[in-house]
Design a protein around this motif. Structure first.
Motif, PDB file in Angstrom:
ATOM      1  N   ARG A  15       0.845  -1.359   0.038  1.00  0.00           N
ATOM      2  CA  ARG A  15       0.029  -0.008  -0.113  1.00  0.00           C
ATOM      3  C   ARG A  15       0.987   1.218   0.002  1.00  0.00           C
ATOM      4  O   ARG A  15       1.859   1.221   0.874  1.00  0.00           O
ATOM      5  N   GLU A  60       1.070   3.957   1.315  1.00  0.00           N
ATOM      6  CA  GLU A  60       0.456   4.954   2.161  1.00  0.00           C
ATOM      7  C   GLU A  60       0.886   6.280   2.276  1.00  0.00           C
ATOM      8  O   GLU A  60       2.186   6.650   1.941  1.00  0.00           O
ATOM      9  N   ILE A 113       7.620  -0.555  11.061  1.00  0.00           N
ATOM     10  CA  ILE A 113       6.611  -1.385  10.539  1.00  0.00           C
ATOM     11  C   ILE A 113       5.246  -1.200  10.725  1.00  0.00           C
ATOM     12  O   ILE A 113       4.449  -2.042  10.278  1.00  0.00           O
ATOM     13  N   MET A 114       5.075  -0.514  11.802  1.00  0.00           N
ATOM     14  CA  MET A 114       3.775  -0.205  12.251  1.00  0.00           C
ATOM     15  C   MET A 114       2.733   0.285  10.975  1.00  0.00           C
ATOM     16  O   MET A 114       1.905  -0.273  11.037  1.00  0.00           O
ATOM     17  N   ARG A 115       3.281   1.300  10.219  1.00  0.00           N
ATOM     18  CA  ARG A 115       2.665   1.542   9.000  1.00  0.00           C
ATOM     19  C   ARG A 115       3.659   1.412   7.889  1.00  0.00           C
ATOM     20  O   ARG A 115       4.219   2.534   7.627  1.00  0.00           O
ATOM     21  N   GLY A 116       3.742   0.454   7.263  1.00  0.00           N
ATOM     22  CA  GLY A 116       4.552   0.217   6.325  1.00  0.00           C
ATOM     23  C   GLY A 116       3.856   0.410   4.869  1.00  0.00           C
ATOM     24  O   GLY A 116       2.598   0.575   4.675  1.00  0.00           O
ATOM     25  N   PHE A 151       4.149  -4.864   3.935  1.00  0.00           N
ATOM     26  CA  PHE A 151       3.696  -5.403   5.208  1.00  0.00           C
ATOM     27  C   PHE A 151       3.342  -6.890   5.071  1.00  0.00           C
ATOM     28  O   PHE A 151       2.691  -7.151   4.138  1.00  0.00           O
ATOM     29  N   MET A 199       0.509  -9.429   5.939  1.00  0.00           N
ATOM     30  CA  MET A 199      -0.907  -9.307   6.484  1.00  0.00           C
ATOM     31  C   MET A 199      -1.495 -10.937   6.298  1.00  0.00           C
ATOM     32  O   MET A 199      -1.071 -11.829   5.811  1.00  0.00           O
ATOM     33  N   GLU A 258      -4.497  -0.243  15.571  1.00  0.00           N
ATOM     34  CA  GLU A 258      -5.603  -1.184  15.051  1.00  0.00           C
ATOM     35  C   GLU A 258      -4.609  -2.525  14.550  1.00  0.00           C
ATOM     36  O   GLU A 258      -3.863  -2.461  13.826  1.00  0.00           O
ATOM     37  N   LEU A 259      -4.904  -3.771  15.216  1.00  0.00           N
ATOM     38  CA  LEU A 259      -4.243  -4.796  15.004  1.00  0.00           C
ATOM     39  C   LEU A 259      -4.915  -5.693  14.068  1.00  0.00           C
ATOM     40  O   LEU A 259      -4.294  -6.440  13.312  1.00  0.00           O
ATOM     41  N   GLY A 260      -6.068  -5.701  13.961  1.00  0.00           N
ATOM     42  CA  GLY A 260      -6.990  -6.528  13.208  1.00  0.00           C
ATOM     43  C   GLY A 260      -8.471  -6.106  12.934  1.00  0.00           C
ATOM     44  O   GLY A 260      -8.845  -5.184  13.877  1.00  0.00           O
ATOM     45  N   HIS A 261      -9.049  -6.490  11.920  1.00  0.00           N
ATOM     46  CA  HIS A 261     -10.394  -6.098  11.755  1.00  0.00           C
ATOM     47  C   HIS A 261     -11.133  -7.391  11.137  1.00  0.00           C
ATOM     48  O   HIS A 261     -10.611  -8.055  10.392  1.00  0.00           O
ATOM     49  N   GLY A 268      -8.816  -9.374   8.579  1.00  0.00           N
ATOM     50  CA  GLY A 268      -7.327  -9.137   8.499  1.00  0.00           C
ATOM     51  C   GLY A 268      -6.683  -8.828   9.662  1.00  0.00           C
ATOM     52  O   GLY A 268      -7.101  -8.323  10.993  1.00  0.00           O
ATOM     53  N   ILE A 269      -5.481  -9.239   9.755  1.00  0.00           N
ATOM     54  CA  ILE A 269      -4.632  -9.136  11.041  1.00  0.00           C
ATOM     55  C   ILE A 269      -3.252  -8.559  10.504  1.00  0.00           C
ATOM     56  O   ILE A 269      -2.528  -9.220   9.471  1.00  0.00           O
ATOM     57  N   GLY A 270      -3.002  -7.488  10.836  1.00  0.00           N
ATOM     58  CA  GLY A 270      -1.481  -6.801  10.344  1.00  0.00           C
ATOM     59  C   GLY A 270      -0.420  -7.677  11.091  1.00  0.00           C
ATOM     60  O   GLY A 270       0.074  -7.541  12.528  1.00  0.00           O
ATOM     61  N   ARG A 289       2.662  -5.384  11.972  1.00  0.00           N
ATOM     62  CA  ARG A 289       2.368  -4.459  12.692  1.00  0.00           C
ATOM     63  C   ARG A 289       2.215  -5.099  14.321  1.00  0.00           C
ATOM     64  O   ARG A 289       2.573  -4.244  15.209  1.00  0.00           O
TER      65      ARG A 289
HETATM   66  P1  ATP Z   1      -5.377   1.448   9.062  1.00  0.00           P
HETATM   67  O1  ATP Z   1      -6.553   2.141   9.333  1.00  0.00           O
HETATM   68  O2  ATP Z   1      -4.368   1.302  10.101  1.00  0.00           O
HETATM   69  O3  ATP Z   1      -4.688   1.956   7.795  1.00  0.00           O
HETATM   70  P2  ATP Z   1      -6.834  -0.530   7.519  1.00  0.00           P
HETATM   71  O4  ATP Z   1      -8.187  -0.226   7.970  1.00  0.00           O
HETATM   72  O5  ATP Z   1      -6.300   0.064   6.365  1.00  0.00           O
HETATM   73  O6  ATP Z   1      -5.852  -0.142   8.617  1.00  0.00           O
HETATM   74  P3  ATP Z   1      -7.306  -3.187   6.953  1.00  0.00           P
HETATM   75  O7  ATP Z   1      -7.386  -3.102   5.650  1.00  0.00           O
HETATM   76  O8  ATP Z   1      -8.417  -3.675   7.560  1.00  0.00           O
HETATM   77  O9  ATP Z   1      -6.447  -2.035   7.588  1.00  0.00           O
HETATM   78  O10 ATP Z   1      -5.927  -4.256   7.127  1.00  0.00           O
HETATM   79  C1  ATP Z   1      -5.992  -5.212   7.946  1.00  0.00           C
HETATM   80  C2  ATP Z   1      -4.890  -4.997   9.075  1.00  0.00           C
HETATM   81  O11 ATP Z   1      -3.678  -4.828   8.428  1.00  0.00           O
HETATM   82  C3  ATP Z   1      -5.104  -3.943   9.788  1.00  0.00           C
HETATM   83  O12 ATP Z   1      -5.861  -3.942  10.985  1.00  0.00           O
HETATM   84  C4  ATP Z   1      -3.774  -3.563  10.185  1.00  0.00           C
HETATM   85  O13 ATP Z   1      -3.389  -4.355  11.551  1.00  0.00           O
HETATM   86  C5  ATP Z   1      -2.851  -4.000   9.209  1.00  0.00           C
HETATM   87  N1  ATP Z   1      -2.375  -2.822   8.507  1.00  0.00           N
HETATM   88  C6  ATP Z   1      -3.213  -2.073   7.412  1.00  0.00           C
HETATM   89  N2  ATP Z   1      -2.403  -1.294   6.949  1.00  0.00           N
HETATM   90  C7  ATP Z   1      -0.936  -1.545   7.326  1.00  0.00           C
HETATM   91  C8  ATP Z   1       0.237  -0.874   7.155  1.00  0.00           C
HETATM   92  N3  ATP Z   1       0.273   0.293   6.180  1.00  0.00           N
HETATM   93  N4  ATP Z   1       1.412  -1.427   7.666  1.00  0.00           N
HETATM   94  C9  ATP Z   1       1.135  -2.392   8.348  1.00  0.00           C
HETATM   95  N5  ATP Z   1       0.011  -2.915   8.901  1.00  0.00           N
HETATM   96  C10 ATP Z   1      -0.838  -2.630   8.105  1.00  0.00           C
END
Ligand code: ATP
Ligand code: MG
Length: 575
Positions: free
Chosen positions: A140, A142, A149-152, A155, A157, A406-409, A441-443, A446
């Motif tokens: 992505r 971003e 690696i928190m927002r890469g 990454f 998933m 956010e760890l997962g959704h 999804g789980i990051g 992250r």
């Molecule tokens: P965020 O709001 O943090 O951008 P997202 O809603 O885009 O997350 P999802 O598409 O639901 O995330 O992705 C599932 C999981 O992947 C997220 O819960 C998060 O833990 C992880 N994730 C999402 N974007 C990233 C990123 N850029 N780097 C690392 N982990 C990520």
């Protein structure tokens, strides 16, 4: 493993680029290195943690009967055109052309690909339900890659997708994945919360985010400590205040307010507190102009508003529309005499009276505007953004706002993708119906950062046993002392023979450096072999968290094994 041979570039100094605790500690403990913004390599120690996290996720997904597969990262444009997401995803997706000029994207998520697989294979109710998952690299672009690696931008998933025949079946898959996620986070020793998230147009509480609370978190979560209600800020409901803030009704009065457009300007000019002001905001909901009223000191929550209206497109009205509809410049719109426009008001408007509102005349406001007497509201609803100390909608407790990661959704998709992509199945009566889907999804990468955010002290990382790169560290304080060296080597061999993941600091470094590194890399159990071992014949076992005790030489391996076994069963209790 011998530390003398390990690729472990620990840093004594603070890395300047680090933006959060976990980012700093991951760099300092030699777990990761950056290649470009948001793109990281996992070095050997970091990779061992990653593999352990993946293993736990796999075990828990397999436990609920989910099946692992592996999908490509290269996605053809045509597939994404089917759902309209090629455009929607926009610049967040890395897009390029191959040598034959065909367009491709690097997969940021896999709904399209998995739905394509399933629609070509599953045709009848007999092939359902299914939960499919993969652990794979996502891309992505971003806008703001941050915190290591928190927002890469690249990454790992774990993404899962469920396919069911009925809402009940889809609901059962959702529950199963939800439970698996709870087990995963528990095994990782995380203090997490499942919070209600915006399910978009699907409605109900069919979306949850799993959050850990941390200062560096980019998401805001609303929590009620009295009843446990938790929701992300976008979704959070606000209860009604008991009691009112009403005065005796006064006569409506038109007042010149030249150039006073903002709440602050008007309230200062008139000497009226901002909650006595009503903000009138004009929106277009699926093309139709509406007015939204909120107290002057509050903001509109567009997610809740969209849901209240059940509209798919909600946008602020443009200047031209505002001027046409209210007959004045922007900044002076109000509910009185707003002909033919649906007025939606936040519930809290009922609590007050004698409001200041825009007069729908440039440079003028009304004083003492009152509901029903002077203006009518079409729909009352909860449409403001929750704030600290607002009443809880469930229990009248008081809301708190916390930062979280956010760890997962987990998300019920319904038939959005299966309809767009014609993923149909034949039911028992021979009718063709769209498959009911869910996505989860789980990051994975992250998660590692989140574990560190929650489990560290000023000296370094404190790994939970379940994901520690090695379970135990043997540290001969002075490697040139033959007794210490021999005893350490002996213990190292003994533990290796028992298949215990052991690291030995056999480097010829100062004791200070070795102790610092030990604390930094956070191996949960340690054997510090120093002078005392020779003097007393006993060996000190210490936890990274500080607790220590002495054990006879002969008992060491059995003891260590026991400690590791206990923590494997109760990962969160090992401390
Ligand atoms: P965020 O709001 O943090 O951008 P997202 O809603 O885009 O997350 P999802 O598409 O639901 O995330 O992705 C599932 C999981 O992947 C997220 O819960 C998060 O833990 C992880 N994730 C999402 N974007 C990233 C990123 N850029 N780097 C690392 N982990 C990520
Ligand atoms: Mg995102």
């Amino acid at each position: 493993m011998r530390m003398s041979e390990l690729l472990l570039p620990t840093l004594f100094e603070e890395p300047r680029e680090a933006e959060s605790i976990s980012h700093r500690l991951m760099l300092r403990a030699g777990l990761i290195r950056m290649l470009a913004a948001g793109i990281y390599s996992f070095l050997p120690l970091g990779n061992r943690v990653l593999l352990k996290v993946i293993r736990i996720i796999r075990e828990e997904m397999d436990r609920i009967g989910a099946q692992e597969l592996l999908m490509p990262a290269l996605h053809p444009k045509e597939l994404w055109m089917e759902t309209g997401r090629w455009e929607l995803y926009g610049q967040d997706m890395f897009k390029f052309k191959d040598r034959k000029d065909r367009e491709f994207g690097l997969g940021p998520t896999h709904e399209e690909v998995i739905t394509d697989i399933v629609r070509k294979i599953v045709r009848s109710y007999r092939g359902l339900p299914k939960i499919l998952y993969q652990i794979q690299t996502k891309f992505r672009d971003e806008p703001r890659p941050r915190f290591g690696i928190m927002r890469g931008r690249e990454f790992i998933m774990k993404d899962a997708y469920s396919f069911g025949r009925s809402d009940e079946e889809a609901g059962a898959s959702y529950e199963n994945v939800y439970t698996a996620y709870c087990r995963i986070f528990e095994r990782l020793g995380l203090d997490y919360r499942a919070v209600e998230a915006d399910p978009g147009l699907i409605g109900g509480s069919s979306s949850h985010e799993f959050m850990v609370m941390a200062e560096s978190g980019e998401d805001l979560t609303v929590i009620c400590d009295s009843c446990g209600y938790a929701a992300n800020l976008e979704q959070a409901e606000v209860g009604e205040r008991r009691g009112e803030n009403k005065e005796e009704l006064r006569v409506l009065e038109l007042k010149e307010t030249p150039g006073m457009k903002t709440v602050e300007e008007v309230s200062n000019f008139l000497g009226v507190s901002s909650e006595r002001l009503i903000k009138t905001l004009l929106y277009k909901a699926d093309g139709r102009v509406i007015a939204v009223l909120v107290p002057g000191d509050r903001e509109v929550n567009e997610t809740k508003l969209r849901r209240l209206l059940g509209c798919s497109c909600l946008e602020m009205a443009d200047v031209k529309t505002i001027e046409e509809v209210s007959g004045c410049e922007v900044g002076f719109s109000g509910p009185i005499g707003l002909e033919g426009v649906l007025i939606i008001a936040d519930e809290s408007i009922k609590e007050g009276n004698n409001f200041v509102v825009g007069a729908n005349r440039t440079d003028a406001h009304y004083l003492n505007a009152n509901l029903d007497r002077d203006f009518k509201v079409g729909i009352f609803g909860d449409v403001k953004i929750a704030e600290e100390k607002d009443p809880c909608s469930r229990c009248q407790g008081s809301l708190k706002i916390c930062r979280g990661i956010e760890l997962g959704h987990v998300f019920k998709l319904g038939t959005q993708y299966s309809e767009a992509m014609h993923a149909l199945f034949m039911d028992e009566e021979g009718r063709e119906r769209p498959i009911i889907m869910g996505c989860y999804g789980i990051g994975v990468t992250r998660l590692i950062a989140a574990i560190i955010e929650q489990s560290h002290d000023e000296k370094g990382i404190i790994w939970p046993m379940s994901v520690a790169p090695y379970k135990i560290l043997i540290l001969p304080v002075n490697i040139t002392d033959n007794f210490q060296k021999d005893l350490s080597e002996e213990l190292y061999k003994e533990l290796l023979d028992q298949d215990i993941e052991v690291l030995i600091d056999d480097r010829d470094e100062s004791a200070g450096r070795k102790f610092n590194d030990a604390d930094l890399i956070g191996i949960p159990l340690r054997l510090f072999i120093g002078k005392k071992a020779k003097e007393t014949g006993k060996i000190e076992i210490s936890y990274r968290t500080g607790e220590k005790f002495f054990e006879e030489r002969e008992e060491i391996s059995e003891k260590i094994k026991g400690l590791i076994d206990i923590s494997a069963k109760t990962p969160t209790d090992y401390l």
